[in-house]
Design a protein around this motif. Structure first.
Motif, PDB file in Angstrom:
ATOM      1  N   PHE A 120       1.080  -1.110  -0.025  1.00 29.19           N
ATOM      2  CA  PHE A 120      -0.034  -0.069   0.113  1.00 29.19           C
ATOM      3  C   PHE A 120       0.918   1.157  -0.031  1.00 29.19           C
ATOM      4  O   PHE A 120       2.116   1.143   0.273  1.00 29.19           O
ATOM      5  CB  PHE A 120      -0.979  -0.023   1.107  1.00 29.19           C
ATOM      6  N   THR A 121       0.249   2.368  -0.465  1.00 26.95           N
ATOM      7  CA  THR A 121       0.909   3.599  -0.191  1.00 26.95           C
ATOM      8  C   THR A 121       0.072   4.481   0.617  1.00 26.95           C
ATOM      9  O   THR A 121      -1.326   4.473   0.584  1.00 26.95           O
ATOM     10  CB  THR A 121       1.397   4.209  -1.429  1.00 26.95           C
ATOM     11  N   VAL A 122       0.556   5.737   1.345  1.00 33.67           N
ATOM     12  CA  VAL A 122      -0.307   6.594   1.760  1.00 33.67           C
ATOM     13  C   VAL A 122       0.412   7.932   1.517  1.00 33.67           C
ATOM     14  O   VAL A 122       1.589   7.879   1.345  1.00 33.67           O
ATOM     15  CB  VAL A 122      -0.242   6.403   3.609  1.00 33.67           C
ATOM     16  N   SER A 123      -0.643   9.088   1.497  1.00 35.76           N
ATOM     17  CA  SER A 123      -0.107  10.294   1.459  1.00 35.76           C
ATOM     18  C   SER A 123      -0.896  11.427   1.860  1.00 35.76           C
ATOM     19  O   SER A 123      -2.119  10.943   2.131  1.00 35.76           O
ATOM     20  CB  SER A 123       0.132  10.428  -0.090  1.00 35.76           C
ATOM     21  N   ARG A 124      -0.375  12.528   2.008  1.00 34.20           N
ATOM     22  CA  ARG A 124      -1.228  13.884   2.452  1.00 34.20           C
ATOM     23  C   ARG A 124      -1.928  14.373   1.327  1.00 34.20           C
ATOM     24  O   ARG A 124      -1.518  14.234   0.136  1.00 34.20           O
ATOM     25  CB  ARG A 124      -0.416  14.826   3.044  1.00 34.20           C
ATOM     26  N   ASP A 125      -3.277  14.700   1.475  1.00 37.49           N
ATOM     27  CA  ASP A 125      -4.052  15.404   0.502  1.00 37.49           C
ATOM     28  C   ASP A 125      -5.109  16.220   1.368  1.00 37.49           C
ATOM     29  O   ASP A 125      -5.273  16.106   2.686  1.00 37.49           O
ATOM     30  CB  ASP A 125      -4.734  14.066  -0.249  1.00 37.49           C
ATOM     31  N   ARG A 126      -6.068  16.755   0.772  1.00 38.36           N
ATOM     32  CA  ARG A 126      -7.016  17.661   1.550  1.00 38.36           C
ATOM     33  C   ARG A 126      -8.190  16.638   2.044  1.00 38.36           C
ATOM     34  O   ARG A 126      -8.408  15.752   1.574  1.00 38.36           O
ATOM     35  CB  ARG A 126      -7.837  18.468   0.547  1.00 38.36           C
ATOM     36  N   SER A 127      -8.564  16.866   3.298  1.00 38.94           N
ATOM     37  CA  SER A 127      -9.296  15.861   4.170  1.00 38.94           C
ATOM     38  C   SER A 127     -10.650  15.783   3.636  1.00 38.94           C
ATOM     39  O   SER A 127     -11.036  16.871   3.219  1.00 38.94           O
ATOM     40  CB  SER A 127      -9.093  16.330   5.547  1.00 38.94           C
TER      41      SER A 127
END
Length: 297
Positions: A120-127
């Motif tokens: 998997f990958t995780v990343s920041r973005d607008r909630s």
């Protein structure tokens, strides 16, 4: 005068959690805004050994992916170099398409390494929450229940260590069960303190912590946990914070990926880390939400 009173009220709402008398008087009726764990053992969603193995797995993969830039470290660790060369050779054999590319190592991005290693990958973005700002999403793959999905980066402060000025207007102060605080702010004074401590503790080519989480492109792709939002009535929790102390036998060559550093280096103790562990299976596109309001604002 009205404007002044309004501003004073706003500041009090922001700082009241730092006052011990206020906490003592309001603990019972404010449990929804404070982390409350009756027994520390209940805070362990998975075993410490599982956390340790996951961090080793992803950090080793990152190290091998960045093998060409580790020459100074490996020169001082010949035994370790042989072990990684064996791992690298095995990896090359598995990914080898033809003999022409045997000598060249394909370098992946940290996100690709995370996907290839843990799926998997995780990343920041607008909630997805209104007015919540930045959030953290599973952007690719699938995360099973009971998986370390992120880490909470920052400077680690023990009780009574100075954090007042760093805490002003800072929504990223995390309080552990034993009162240890982690400042996960990647801007302003907090940023400067972390960098100063990190460079202070560097031993020759050996970095004892990772500074890249302070940038938009962290070399440890898990180091985005400070941006995980608290759950709401509409958005149920799908991850939980779990404290983890880095053991003394943690490989020195892999400490360069740890997104935490102690404020005072003259006290012998294990480095405190906080990981986020999934409470259920999480699919691609879902945002992460914690089940405790642990950020002291």
């Amino acid at each position: 005068e009205v404007a002044m009173l309004r501003e004073l009220r706003r500041r009090w709402r922001s700082y009241k959690y730092r006052f011990v008398p206020w906490l003592a008087l309001n603990l019972r009726r404010q449990r929804r805004t404070l982390r409350y764990v009756p027994e520390s053992s209940q805070d362990k969603i998975i075993a410490d050994e599982d956390v340790f193995e996951t961090l080793l797995k992803i950090f080793k993969a990152l190290f091998i992916n960045d093998f060409s830039r580790q020459a100074d470290i490996l020169a001082l660790l010949p035994g370790v170099k042989c072990q990684y060369l064996e791992l690298l050779t095995m990896e090359q054999k598995q990914s080898k398409v033809n003999s022409c590319n045997h000598q060249s190592q394909h370098v992946f991005s940290p996100e690709e390494v995370l996907f290839n290693t843990l799926g998997f990958t995780v990343s920041r973005d607008r909630s997805s929450l209104v007015s919540a700002g930045t959030g953290v999403f599973v952007t690719k793959g699938f995360v099973p229940k009971g998986t370390v999905v992120s880490m909470y980066p920052g400077t680690v402060y023990r009780k009574h260590e100075p954090i007042f000025f760093q805490s002003l207007g800072n929504p990223f102060i995390f309080r552990c069960i034993d009162g240890v605080l982690i400042d996960g702010n990647d801007k302003g004074l907090s940023r400067s303190v972390y960098r100063s401590c990190s460079r202070r503790d560097q031993l020759g080519p050996f970095q004892m912590s990772d500074e890249s989480w302070l940038t938009a492109t962290p070399q440890n792709p898990l180091a985005v946990g400070q941006y995980v939002n608290n759950c709401s009535h509409e958005k149920a929790a799908n991850v939980c914070y779990q404290e983890f102390d880095i053991p003394g036998h943690f490989p020195v060559e892999l400490k360069q990926y740890l997104p935490n550093i102690v404020y005072s280096h003259d006290i012998e103790s294990h480095l405190r880390c906080v990981v986020l562990v999934t409470l259920r299976d999480i699919k691609q596109g879902e945002e992460l939400f914690s089940n405790y309001y642990t950020v002291v604002s």
